[in-house]
Design a protein around this motif. Structure first.
Motif, PDB file in Angstrom:
ATOM      1  N   PHE A 124       0.938  -1.059   0.301  1.00 36.71           N
ATOM      2  CA  PHE A 124       0.128  -0.306  -0.141  1.00 36.71           C
ATOM      3  C   PHE A 124       1.158   1.054  -0.086  1.00 36.71           C
ATOM      4  N   VAL A 125       1.837   1.457   1.348  1.00 33.54           N
ATOM      5  CA  VAL A 125       2.721   2.891   1.069  1.00 33.54           C
ATOM      6  C   VAL A 125       3.528   2.397  -0.103  1.00 33.54           C
ATOM      7  N   VAL A 146       3.167   5.253  -7.793  1.00 35.64           N
ATOM      8  CA  VAL A 146       2.176   5.553  -9.226  1.00 35.64           C
ATOM      9  C   VAL A 146       2.486   6.877  -9.588  1.00 35.64           C
ATOM     10  N   ASP A 170       3.304   1.896  -3.097  1.00 38.13           N
ATOM     11  CA  ASP A 170       2.510   2.122  -4.660  1.00 38.13           C
ATOM     12  C   ASP A 170       2.221   3.543  -4.401  1.00 38.13           C
ATOM     13  N   THR A 171       1.684   3.589  -2.968  1.00 36.27           N
ATOM     14  CA  THR A 171       1.009   5.224  -3.745  1.00 36.27           C
ATOM     15  C   THR A 171       1.450   5.847  -3.624  1.00 36.27           C
TER      16      THR A 171
END
Lengths: 204, 204
Positions: free
Chosen positions: B165-166, B172, B168-169
């Motif tokens: 989560f961290v 991206v 990729d956020t």
DNA sequence: TAACCTACCAAACACTTGTTAGGGAAGGGA
DNA sequence: TCCCTTCCCTAACAAGTGTTTGGTAGGTTA
């Protein structure tokens, strides 16, 4: 507008077409669209390159069908959520959950969409990608704005940044998600929502 | 191991090489590596395809140099942060901030990395991508685990899910970030950290 | 049996691809 | 002046690309 080759005197069975679309989607997702040759797809399907052209009229047509049928199903789910008249927080929750279900069902298509949509959107044939993206932004951004107005979402954040943040966190998951893994789509959605809404830090 | 063509009797200037690498990176990021022809790169640089081979020995070599020099600089920054002996929350904050600075400086390279690293990593030439990814995971995952143990990060979340989560956020963001935009890298990092750590929902 | 349809193969086509070889223009140093 | 270096061009090559054409095995229908 004939999407397949019914201009010729042939009528491929939809079932076989579906199989081949699945094979092609997997290869596209793994290697990238441009790096994938039609010979590779045919090989994976146990036939020769030319035989693909009995079912489809071009490599681009295969890609088109993969993406458009994915988006059709996506919007079927989204429209249902948006028409339900839920509150902003519940709408976001439902959209995220629905998104992970789509990733579960169309993993390959989502991965392709993520990698290729940006430069495909420049082509006229794939103009629907732009439309979809605009509709997408309207739905998510609108819901976030409603949430800020209703004081359920923070007002001290840049709303567009928030939109991109939520959108990306959800959809990049397609790059690592594998169906039948440890967590169900619903469970992943639950944890992601918990992180997005409440953060990963311990509350003091 | 000569990375450029110093086996021949030519010595291209590093300055010109740098320019061409920048051009190539932009095109690769915009169109995708495989969809980019060396003729397109040369065109963008105002020369003909063959002339590129005075400066580089192959198209793959160009890509290699773009990615490896980006990773070199990235790890220079990361290693500094990791060696500073900060607490888990401060380490995450520093890593995220450093990441957005890298995105600011190497936007194209980051975009290429995101699109292509998965299937490039299978090739021997790009084995360093795998190493880097493992080192990356170790640093982030380790910091998160330290944070859970120190009760600054939530313990009710799947830690691997949190890591993805961290990660990729943050990364991206390279797909939409444009240098010189409304927000500085530091400002984006600040807002992203606020969302990741505390969530987007209003605290009750 | 005859006609027809589905699904594929075999072989080639025209074109694009990355790459190479040889040459030449411009400029600086001896 | 001559040579050398830097940087690019012209022209081509071989391999790989998406696609087409004609054919055919096997099943279904009349």
């Amino acid at each position: 507008m004939p999407k397949q080759n019914d201009s010729k005197n042939v009528t491929p069975s939809p079932a076989r077409r579906g199989e081949l679309l699945g094979v092609a989607a997997e290869v596209f997702a793994a290697q990238g669209y441009n790096a994938t040759t039609v010979r590779k797809i045919a090989d994976e399907a146990g036939m020769l390159a030319g035989s693909l052209y009995y079912h489809f009229d071009s490599k681009e047509g295969i890609l088109d069908e993969i993406l458009s049928s994915f988006l059709d199903e996506l919007w079927q789910g989204y429209d249902e959520v948006l028409a339900a008249g839920l509150g902003p927080r519940e709408t976001i929750e439902a959209l995220v959950t629905e998104s992970f279900r789509e990733i579960d069902r169309h993993r390959a298509a989502v991965a392709i969409y993520q990698k290729e949509s940006r430069h495909l959107a420049q082509q006229e044939r794939f103009a629907y990608l732009v439309e979809s993206q605009q509709k997408f932004e309207k739905a998510w951004l609108g819901t976030l704005e409603r949430g800020v107005a209703a004081q359920v979402f923070r007002s001290d954040l840049d709303i567009r940044l928030t939109y991109r943040f939520v959108r990306d966190t959800v959809w990049v998951a397609a790059s690592w998600y594998r169906p039948g893994g440890q967590h169900s789509p619903e469970e992943i959605a639950r944890q992601y929502l918990s992180m997005v809404l409440d953060g990963i830090a311990v509350r003091i």
